[in-house]
Scaffold this motif. Sequence first.
Motif, PDB file in Angstrom:
ATOM      1  N   UNK A 275      42.161  26.570  65.974  1.00 48.99           N
ATOM      2  CA  UNK A 275      43.312  25.521  66.214  1.00 48.99           C
ATOM      3  C   UNK A 275      42.743  25.074  67.669  1.00 48.99           C
ATOM      4  N   UNK A 276      42.486  25.819  68.607  1.00 49.06           N
ATOM      5  CA  UNK A 276      41.891  25.427  69.846  1.00 49.06           C
ATOM      6  C   UNK A 276      40.576  24.739  69.923  1.00 49.06           C
ATOM      7  N   UNK A 277      39.757  25.404  69.110  1.00 54.82           N
ATOM      8  CA  UNK A 277      38.381  24.678  68.860  1.00 54.82           C
ATOM      9  C   UNK A 277      38.473  23.159  68.315  1.00 54.82           C
ATOM     10  N   UNK A 278      39.315  23.031  67.192  1.00 60.47           N
ATOM     11  CA  UNK A 278      39.529  21.804  66.644  1.00 60.47           C
ATOM     12  C   UNK A 278      40.103  20.791  67.580  1.00 60.47           C
ATOM     13  N   UNK A 279      40.950  21.064  68.386  1.00 55.70           N
ATOM     14  CA  UNK A 279      41.611  20.262  69.100  1.00 55.70           C
ATOM     15  C   UNK A 279      40.999  19.995  70.637  1.00 55.70           C
ATOM     16  N   UNK A 280      40.062  20.954  71.071  1.00 59.30           N
ATOM     17  CA  UNK A 280      39.409  20.621  72.042  1.00 59.30           C
ATOM     18  C   UNK A 280      38.418  19.850  71.619  1.00 59.30           C
TER      19      UNK A 280
ATOM     20  N   UNK B  18      40.271  11.383  63.946  1.00 58.39           N
ATOM     21  CA  UNK B  18      41.807  12.094  63.933  1.00 58.39           C
ATOM     22  C   UNK B  18      41.777  12.470  62.333  1.00 58.39           C
ATOM     23  N   UNK B  19      41.250  11.585  61.351  1.00 57.04           N
ATOM     24  CA  UNK B  19      41.212  11.945  60.180  1.00 57.04           C
ATOM     25  C   UNK B  19      40.582  13.427  59.882  1.00 57.04           C
ATOM     26  N   UNK B  20      39.373  13.585  60.437  1.00 57.93           N
ATOM     27  CA  UNK B  20      38.782  14.614  60.176  1.00 57.93           C
ATOM     28  C   UNK B  20      39.409  15.854  60.992  1.00 57.93           C
ATOM     29  N   UNK B  21      40.079  15.683  62.073  1.00 55.63           N
ATOM     30  CA  UNK B  21      40.848  16.730  62.803  1.00 55.63           C
ATOM     31  C   UNK B  21      42.102  17.394  62.161  1.00 55.63           C
ATOM     32  N   UNK B  22      42.673  16.141  61.709  1.00 56.11           N
ATOM     33  CA  UNK B  22      44.026  16.292  60.989  1.00 56.11           C
ATOM     34  C   UNK B  22      43.839  17.459  59.726  1.00 56.11           C
TER      35      UNK B  22
ATOM     36  N   UNK C 295      34.272  19.269  58.761  1.00 56.98           N
ATOM     37  CA  UNK C 295      34.902  18.451  59.862  1.00 56.98           C
ATOM     38  C   UNK C 295      34.526  18.650  61.366  1.00 56.98           C
ATOM     39  N   UNK C 296      34.127  19.979  61.474  1.00 54.92           N
ATOM     40  CA  UNK C 296      33.645  20.334  62.939  1.00 54.92           C
ATOM     41  C   UNK C 296      32.333  19.725  63.145  1.00 54.92           C
TER      42      UNK C 296
ATOM     43  N   UNK D 217      31.827  16.849  66.124  1.00 56.53           N
ATOM     44  CA  UNK D 217      30.677  16.873  67.144  1.00 56.53           C
ATOM     45  C   UNK D 217      29.695  15.802  67.052  1.00 56.53           C
ATOM     46  N   UNK D 218      29.682  15.127  66.066  1.00 54.06           N
ATOM     47  CA  UNK D 218      28.735  13.808  65.624  1.00 54.06           C
ATOM     48  C   UNK D 218      29.541  12.585  66.514  1.00 54.06           C
TER      49      UNK D 218
END
Length: 358
Positions: A246-251, A310-314, A333-334, A338-339
């Motif tokens: 959760x932290x990795x995605x949000x950051x 945001x679509x990938x993070x969601x 998604x990660x 990064x891209x």
Amino acid sequence: MTRLLAISKKVALELFRDQRTLALMLLAPLVVITLMYFIFDVNNDMDVRIGMPDTIDEQFIESMPDEVEVVTYALKPTLSTLLDNDDLDAFIDVNDNEFVVTYHNEDPSQTTAAKQMIQATVQNVTRDSANEMFESMPGDATMPNMDITENYLYGDEDSTFFDKMFPILMGFFVFFFVFLISGMALLKERTMGTMERMLATSVKRSEVVLGYMGGYGGYAIIQTVIIVLYSIYLLNMTIEGSMVWVFVISILLAMGALVIGMFISTFANTEFQMVQFIPLIIVPQIFFSGIIPLDNISDWIAVIGYVFPLSYAGEALTEVMIKGHGFAHIWQELLVLVGFIVLFTLLDIFGLRKYRKV
């Protein structure tokens, strides 16, 4: 009256000369309204996909409402993967006089619709069978009672649509505030002349961009950590997977918002113009992030969602917080997030060329 007309004329001429502001004022609402038209101008009937073994009574399948798409299987599948891979809302199995229903429950609103349709179908089939058998049954015989046992792949019977929406909302607030604050801050650096003075030295453009990313990024990460911890521990939101992801995605999302905000700020000359970009950058992401169900939308308009981070993070946050999945399910998604960071970092470096006078 003359002075009033003079002031009105002055303001109108200044706005007319500011073509960027004028274009955003006139065109941005049209873009948002067009997106809303294509997104909400769809059939509001909720379509439900339900899986069943092919040995189930044909009468039961025929009694299903028209909104239900029935998918039959020759062999009993592994439900933990079937409901995800085949995009099923539920799977029905029959054991003796009992219906065993396993709901996907990723979207509780779909679960509610599937539950209502299954219960109505069971009642109709039971009633029809009773009417057919009534005359041939002994006087002291009773009709078997078809019970329904309900299981849930994700969540439980108390899950609500907010449970599905919350991971996406959390990502949205992370993106929105980091985007706005970083864009405003960099714009202030330019309007105050700090940026031009810095670029007048021998410092490289890449060093400027990476330096700002490091400075603002630290605060963005702190803000993200606060939002995540507050949501999970004080609002008691359930997280099925690892909090690390959760932290990795949000950051990653926050850093993406940071570099995008820096890039957009290069097209604005005032804070007002920066705010005007919100309908073009932020509002469409709400539509395509997953907050609004897009199951019935046309494929050609749904493709737009692929250009928004945001679509990938969601999607990744949903996989972790609701489904309890890990890296194997979110690595794509990660990689995309990064891209986005790399792409807009390069665009930020390129965009600073017009501010370098020497």
